[in-house]
Enzyme design. Structure first.
Site, short mmCIF file in Angstrom:
data_model
loop_
_atom_site.label_atom_id
_atom_site.label_comp_id
_atom_site.label_asym_id
_atom_site.label_seq_id
_atom_site.Cartn_x
_atom_site.Cartn_y
_atom_site.Cartn_z
N HIS A 1 7.73 -8.71 3.08
CA HIS A 1 7.61 -7.43 3.80
C HIS A 1 8.96 -6.99 4.35
O HIS A 1 9.02 -6.27 5.33
CB HIS A 1 6.63 -7.56 4.97
CG HIS A 1 5.25 -7.94 4.58
ND1 HIS A 1 4.88 -9.23 4.30
CD2 HIS A 1 4.13 -7.19 4.38
CE1 HIS A 1 3.59 -9.27 3.98
NE2 HIS A 1 3.12 -8.04 4.01
N GLU B 1 -3.13 -0.73 -4.37
CA GLU B 1 -2.02 0.19 -4.61
C GLU B 1 -2.05 0.77 -6.02
O GLU B 1 -1.75 1.94 -6.22
CB GLU B 1 -0.68 -0.52 -4.38
CG GLU B 1 -0.36 -0.83 -2.92
CD GLU B 1 -1.08 -2.06 -2.41
OE1 GLU B 1 -1.62 -2.83 -3.23
OE2 GLU B 1 -1.10 -2.26 -1.18
#
Lengths: 342, 373
Positions: A140, A71
């Site tokens: 998550h 990322e």
């Protein structure tokens, strides 16, 4: 105009903006998916939940590309691409992954316009899934919008239904500042009437999904639907609620919130993010400071407990605010009686 | 046999209507009603409409409560004579509800005809094409800022024995947002091309507001296509236009600012529903919608007055023709109905604003029926 899912609404917004403006590109982990495999399928995934499916085949590898699982590098690359003339839509998959690339967002993209004296624009959109209720466990499932709202220079969007999602995403792509666009992962199959044409919904303009006289409910993202359900049940008992969907937490439509509280005199804020320093705190502080005289009862916040999102289904359900808890909060502010002076 | 039981069901005021909300009951349970008496006010996606009782009797039950939204055809009340027992009514309600839910599940998919997209030149027009039969078709033309659903209380009324067509003008509703020069004559040319595309040689034209000016241009340029003219609060027959309405409609982008603008449209302000306002806001968000409206407003109302005087077109049209106007019209004054040629039938509706086809749909439908019969 036809019924479209939240997933389709987002896909259509991306497709129409990519057709309209060649500078719009997509990047992220598996936004095409399956390239280089032996099956011959070019976009096997179209994003981990199929949101970007079909865009790789329509726009090709120059405009839709899969990134490595890093990322920091691709969010940084997207910020740089935005500063140098493209209009990237980067998919962070789960917003929880911001931990790996926060510097690129917080210290780079968010600061460019300010630190270059207005000479740089950064038309970057970061799409990410957020929220609990998907049984995806603590890493998550977070609703990290307060984190982004806290950072000046970012715009933060939380659509509450498919119609809102399409119009707000097109607005995000056309906006010249970095925009964090958060999609609740359990809403992708929600359906709504969504126009076929492109349209935009301006940032910083709250939407009133219900209008009533007794209590103002401010709710974010998926919580708007729970607030509507609660308001509809309460209506039958003669308690009428205004439900405010701020649409964007930055900028925040403080004027509408204050106007509505001035009319109802009671406020319930529903926020599924962790309770400390979240949007419910922000809105409650705003109203306590600016509309104190209008209040007929203490402000109530409906929020999860201060704990990581549990994985166990029963605990996750217990963790999440729902319409029953919103209804109870509204009833409690309606039943409030000020203590008599001693 | 005991007296008859009449189910009162959610009415279908128009093709687009799939559900309605009980805005208010106007008859108390236990009171008797006559045929045609207003039982309830029903809120639709557009305006609130009175629901006239289909039969006489005593309103024995209000099955739906105020504020409830129900599908078209759902039971909202029960009408019966006083000799019908409560037990019989309970049984009736239960039977109806059981049958209705299974019926709804079966027919859910085959709902009424959806609008279609028709390509006319490089424009895509959203068209509601319904009904069939040998009688001359009826064409509906809406006004500035409107769309085909402005005819939701009218189109169905004529669809029994003929084809009826309502469409979104360019720049409006779900049609292409390219309005060209925005002049009524240009819209009339598009309208004529649409009729050709639909294989309609000749139609009775029912037109509202700016649509009235378009109809007059159509009658001027293509008289062979126009069987009759029913002009509802038409533009083109006066100088004045309420620019607060036009400008406000263009600039207002929030419910709070748009609602007072829409109040100009109706005499009874409570008729404007949240859904109607939301629908207009959603239309105005579409790419190109506001720019299109601005072009039309500049072309049709430069300097705050109507640019086109179409008295000549009305006089020269030789077919049956009429003008229907609300006496309390706040957008285009009903004073323009004065001094028209004697060949034009005039209907003035009391306590009616700029949208008689919605506010007094039954009167407008009756006037059109009479003219085209």
């Amino acid at each position: 105009m036809s019924k479209k899912s939240f997933r389709q609404a987002i896909n259509e917004a991306l497709r129409q903006e990519m057709q309209r403006d060649p500078r719009v590109i997509l990047m992220g982990e598996d936004v095409a998916g399956g390239q280089g495999g032996s099956s011959g399928v070019k976009d096997a995934w179209g994003g981990v939940l199929g949101v970007t499916k079909g865009l790789f085949t329509e726009f090709g590898p120059d405009r839709v590309f899969d990134t490595p699982i890093t990322e920091a590098s691709y969010i940084g690359a997207a910020a740089g691409a935005a500063a140098t003339g493209l209009r990237p839509v980067a998919e962070l998959m789960f917003v929880d992954f911001i931990g790996s690339c926060l510097d690129q967002v917080m210290n780079q993209a968010a600061k460019f316009r300010y630190m270059f004296g207005g000479k740089a624009t950064t038309p970057l959109v970061i799409r990410a899934m957020y929220g609990a209720g998907f049984n995806a466990a603590a890493q998550h499932s977070q609703a990290l919008y307060p984190l982004f709202t806290h950072i000046p220079g970012l715009k933060v969007v939380i659509p509450s239904n498919p119609y809102e999602a399409k119009g707000l995403l097109i607005e995000a792509i056309r906006d010249n500042d970095p925009v964090i666009f958060l999609e609740n992962k359990v809403m992708y199959d929600d359906e709504d009437e969504v126009p076929d044409e492109a349209y935009t919904i301006p940032f910083g303009e709250a939407n009133l999904t219900r209008e009533g006289d007794d209590v103002t409910i401010v709710a974010f993202g998926r919580m708007v639907n729970f607030a509507n359900e609660a308001a509809d049940r309460l209506e039958k008992d003669g308690i009428s609620c205004t439900v405010i969907d701020p649409r964007t937490t930055s900028p925040l439509d403080t004027g509408t919130i204050l106007d509505c509280v001035a009319e109802t005199g009671r406020l319930v804020v529903v926020d599924e993010s962790s309770p400390r320093c979240n949007l419910a705190c922000d809105v409650a502080a705003l109203v306590a400071e600016e509309a104190f005289d209008a209040l007929k009862a203490p402000i109530r916040r409906v929020m999860p407990p201060h704990t990581p999102v549990p994985f166990a289904t029963v605990l996750e359900k217990l963790y999440m605010p729902d319409s029953a808890r919103i209804e109870a909060a509204v009833r409690s502010v309606m039943g409030y009686k000020a203590k008599q002076d001693a | 046999m005991a007296g008859t039981i009449t189910p009162i069901t959610m009415p279908k005021f128009g093709l687009a209507m799939t559900e309605g909300k009980i805005a208010s009951w106007n008859v108390e349970p236990g009171s008797s009603v006559d045929v045609g008496e207003e039982l309830a006010d029903i809120e639709t996606t557009k305006i609130t409409n009175g629901y006239e009782s289909p039969a006489s009797g005593i309103l024995r039950r209000q099955v739906a409560s105020e504020g409830e939204t129900l599908a078209v055809g759902a039971l909202i009340g029960v009408l019966a004579d006083k000799d019908v027992s409560d037990a019989d009514i309970d049984a009736f309600v239960e039977k109806f509800q059981n049958e209705f839910s299974s019926q709804a599940a079966e027919t859910g998919a085959s709902e009424s005809a959806e609008p279609v997209v028709v390509e006319v030149g490089d424009l895509k027009l959203k068209v509601q094409d319904s009904g069939h039969g040998d009688d001359t078709p009826v064409l509906f033309i809406h006004g500035f800022g409107g769309d085909l659903t402005n005819w939701m209380f009218n189109q169905d009324h004529f669809s029994g024995s003929r084809r009826t067509v309502a469409f979104d003008l360019p720049g409006h509703g779900g049609s292409s947002k390219n309005v060209g020069d925005g002049k009524p004559a240009t819209f009339a040319a598009t309208t004529a091309a649409l009729l050709d595309k639909l294989d309609i040689a000749k139609a009775h034209v029912v037109a509202h507001s700016l649509g009235g000016a378009i109809a007059l241009e159509l009658a001027k340029s293509h008289p062979e296509k126009v069987a009759s003219l029913s002009l509802v609060a038409p533009a083109g027959l006066g100088k004045d236009i309420n620019m607060d309405f036009i400008n406000g409609f263009i600039s207002a982008d929030r419910r709070k600012t748009l609602e007072p603008v829409l109040h100009y449209l109706v005499h009874d302000k409570s008729l404007i529903t949240r859904n109607m306002i939301e629908g207009i806001i959603r239309f105005k968000r579409l790419d190109g919608a506001v720019a299109g409206l601005e072009t039309v407003a500049k072309a049709c109302f430069p300097d705050g007055h109507q640019a086109d005087d179409l008295h000549g077109a009305l006089e020269n049209f030789t077919g049956p023709k009429q003008v229907i106007w609300g006496e309390n019209d706040e957008v285009l004054s009903a004073a323009s109905a004065k001094g028209l040629p004697a060949s034009v039938k005039i209907t003035l509706l009391p306590e009616t604003g700029h949208m008689p086809q919605m506010e007094k749909s039954a009167d407008v439908n009756a006037a059109v029926t009479q003219l085209i019969a």
